[in-house]
Design an enzyme around this catalytic site. Structure first.
Site, mmCIF file in Angstrom:
data_model
loop_
_atom_site.group_PDB
_atom_site.id
_atom_site.type_symbol
_atom_site.label_atom_id
_atom_site.label_comp_id
_atom_site.label_asym_id
_atom_site.label_seq_id
_atom_site.Cartn_x
_atom_site.Cartn_y
_atom_site.Cartn_z
ATOM 1 N N LYS A 1 3.095 -1.571 -10.423
ATOM 2 C CA LYS A 1 3.852 -0.314 -10.358
ATOM 3 C C LYS A 1 5.016 -0.408 -11.334
ATOM 4 O O LYS A 1 5.824 -1.333 -11.260
ATOM 5 C CB LYS A 1 4.362 -0.086 -8.933
ATOM 6 C CG LYS A 1 5.249 1.138 -8.807
ATOM 7 C CD LYS A 1 5.597 1.417 -7.355
ATOM 8 C CE LYS A 1 6.584 2.563 -7.255
ATOM 9 N NZ LYS A 1 6.958 2.839 -5.857
ATOM 10 N N ARG B 1 11.035 12.130 -6.315
ATOM 11 C CA ARG B 1 12.328 11.801 -5.703
ATOM 12 C C ARG B 1 13.013 13.053 -5.167
ATOM 13 O O ARG B 1 13.781 12.964 -4.209
ATOM 14 C CB ARG B 1 13.179 11.007 -6.689
ATOM 15 C CG ARG B 1 12.550 9.618 -6.894
ATOM 16 C CD ARG B 1 13.218 8.754 -7.934
ATOM 17 N NE ARG B 1 12.411 7.532 -8.149
ATOM 18 C CZ ARG B 1 12.657 6.638 -9.076
ATOM 19 N NH1 ARG B 1 13.712 6.778 -9.868
ATOM 20 N NH2 ARG B 1 11.881 5.575 -9.206
ATOM 21 N N LYS C 1 0.004 2.247 -11.146
ATOM 22 C CA LYS C 1 0.816 3.454 -10.995
ATOM 23 C C LYS C 1 1.947 3.444 -12.003
ATOM 24 O O LYS C 1 2.603 2.411 -12.105
ATOM 25 C CB LYS C 1 1.382 3.475 -9.574
ATOM 26 C CG LYS C 1 2.318 4.606 -9.293
ATOM 27 C CD LYS C 1 2.925 4.440 -7.930
ATOM 28 C CE LYS C 1 3.948 5.545 -7.745
ATOM 29 N NZ LYS C 1 4.753 5.364 -6.576
HETATM 30 C C1 PBG Z 1 8.193 4.541 -3.311
HETATM 31 C C2 PBG Z 1 7.280 5.464 -4.017
HETATM 32 C C3 PBG Z 1 7.590 6.276 -5.101
HETATM 33 C C4 PBG Z 1 6.425 6.962 -5.415
HETATM 34 C C5 PBG Z 1 5.459 6.588 -4.500
HETATM 35 N N1 PBG Z 1 6.009 5.632 -3.660
HETATM 36 C C6 PBG Z 1 8.868 6.516 -5.783
HETATM 37 C C7 PBG Z 1 9.514 5.463 -6.561
HETATM 38 O O1 PBG Z 1 9.032 4.340 -6.706
HETATM 39 O O2 PBG Z 1 10.599 5.750 -7.055
HETATM 40 C C8 PBG Z 1 6.290 7.930 -6.539
HETATM 41 C C9 PBG Z 1 5.101 8.789 -6.484
HETATM 42 C C10 PBG Z 1 5.157 9.964 -7.393
HETATM 43 O O3 PBG Z 1 5.993 10.070 -8.299
HETATM 44 O O4 PBG Z 1 4.315 10.830 -7.181
HETATM 45 N N2 PBG Z 1 8.211 4.809 -1.931
#
Ligand code: PBG
Length: 357
Positions: free
Chosen positions: A226, A236, A279
């Protein structure tokens, strides 16, 4: 020898294969009709490939639109039931849940509360559609008042240590709480636990916590590679989880790195991950392809909020055709090697694939 063969080839059928090239070779032959093109397709896309992310919040009769993600909502649990029936009817097998807690605090305590918003939603979904695969995203950023993905090293708290900088996300303390949250969500009925916080050792800690409580059949989908991405911006807003200070680059990966992704994934495999995730998706298709080639486990890709938002924004301006570009993005993610795709387009794409305009 050379001379005699080239001379006879003017008059007789060649005994050797023709050189592979134009004009003997014409790739357009296989693109002549729709039926031909369909037969030659190497990759397919179906509603059964999709996992739909859902945002759940406290309250009743709420279906709150998310401004930066057209067509996406924050749902109260009562309104979720109908939505789940629609998702099932479209042939989408799974959802992944994100919670907006009633209140946030330093340790994100609602995340490991068995009556928290996500456990409530899991129970409601399982009552409504027992066959629906429910994935619970496990991460503290939606639940902490500082918006980081773990417990912060803060002076004056019992866990403060001078050995690490103030404001640092404390890895091992966070692991304990990730374990507790995973057990709470498994107890509520989650089929798959999906840790997304990029803490070191998170998969092993969660596996141990689940097994200790008898949840040895609960699977782990690790957000293994990620990246610290600008494409999470709209999420967010949706999850009300921007970090109050700094960013996430002390735990999420540098977009410049591919070899590091292979190290991260190998660690999660060794710790017991059942499935892997890359991701975001579209800007990281090279990483996805390499994970696919290197590891035999099922691989998911997350087409994140920013990937969704930018296609919608361009389409709203009349610059891109939404349906065409969304389906093209999704098939590209499949072509790169994803077995399944977490996507906000899941419902629309399922309708399009089922023949709707
Ligand atoms: C963290 C999480 C995030 C996303 C999924 N799980 C946000 C981050 O890491 O800041 C982002 C998913 C998206 O942008 O669709 N809980």
């Amino acid at each position: 020898m050379m001379t005699s063969r080239s001379r006879t080839s003017q008059h007789q059928a060649p005994t050797q294969p023709q050189p592979a090239g134009f004009p003997a070779v014409r790739p357009r032959r296989l693109r002549l009709s729709g039926a031909m093109r369909q037969m030659m397709r190497e990759t397919n896309l179906a509603p059964s490939d999709f996992i739909l992310p859902l945002f759940v919040r406290h309250g009743s009769d709420i279906r709150q639109p998310i401004a930066s993600m057209p067509g996406q909502y924050q749902w109260s649990v009562d309104r979720l039931r109908n939505e789940i029936r629609e998702i099932v009817a479209l042939g989408i097998p799974a959802v992944v849940l994100f919670g907006i807690p009633a209140s946030k605090d330093a340790t994100g305590s609602e995340h490991y509360d068995g009556d928290g918003i996500v456990p409530q939603a899991i129970r409601a979904i399982k009552e409504t559609a027992p066959e629906m695969v429910v994935i619970s995203d496990i991460c503290f950023c939606e639940y902490t008042d500082h918006g980081h993905c773990g417990i912060i090293n803060t002076p004056g708290t019992s866990h403060f240590t001078r050995r690490l900088p103030e404001g640092y996300v404390l890895n091992d303390l966070t692991l304990e709480l990730l374990g507790r949250a995973s057990v709470a969500h498994a107890e509520a009925g989650a089929d798959i636990i999906a840790p997304s916080g990029m803490m070191d050792g998170m998969v092993g800690a969660i596996r141990a916590a689940l097994d200790e409580q008898g949840f040895d059949h609960t699977a782990i989908l690790s957000y293994a590679a990620k990246y610290a991405s600008g494409f999470y911006g709209p999420f967010r807003d949706a999850a009300e989880s921007p970090p109050a200070f700094g960013d996430r680059s002390q735990y999420q990966m540098d977009p410049a790195n591919r070899r590091e992704a292979m190290c991260e994934v190998a660690l999660d495999v060794a710790e017991g991950a059942d499935m892997l995730m890359v991701k975001p998706a579209l800007p990281y298709l090279d990483v996805l392809a390499e994970v696919r080639q290197t590891f035999p486990l099922p691989v998911a890709a997350y087409q994140v909020s920013g990937e969704y938002a930018m296609l919608h924004a361009a389409a709203a301006n009349g610059w891109l055709d939404l349906r065409r570009c969304a389906l093209e993005s999704l098939i590209s993610i499949r072509r790169a090697g994803a077995d399944m795709i977490l996507t906000y387009f899941a419902k629309d794409a399922a309708r399009w694939l089922n023949g709707a305009e």
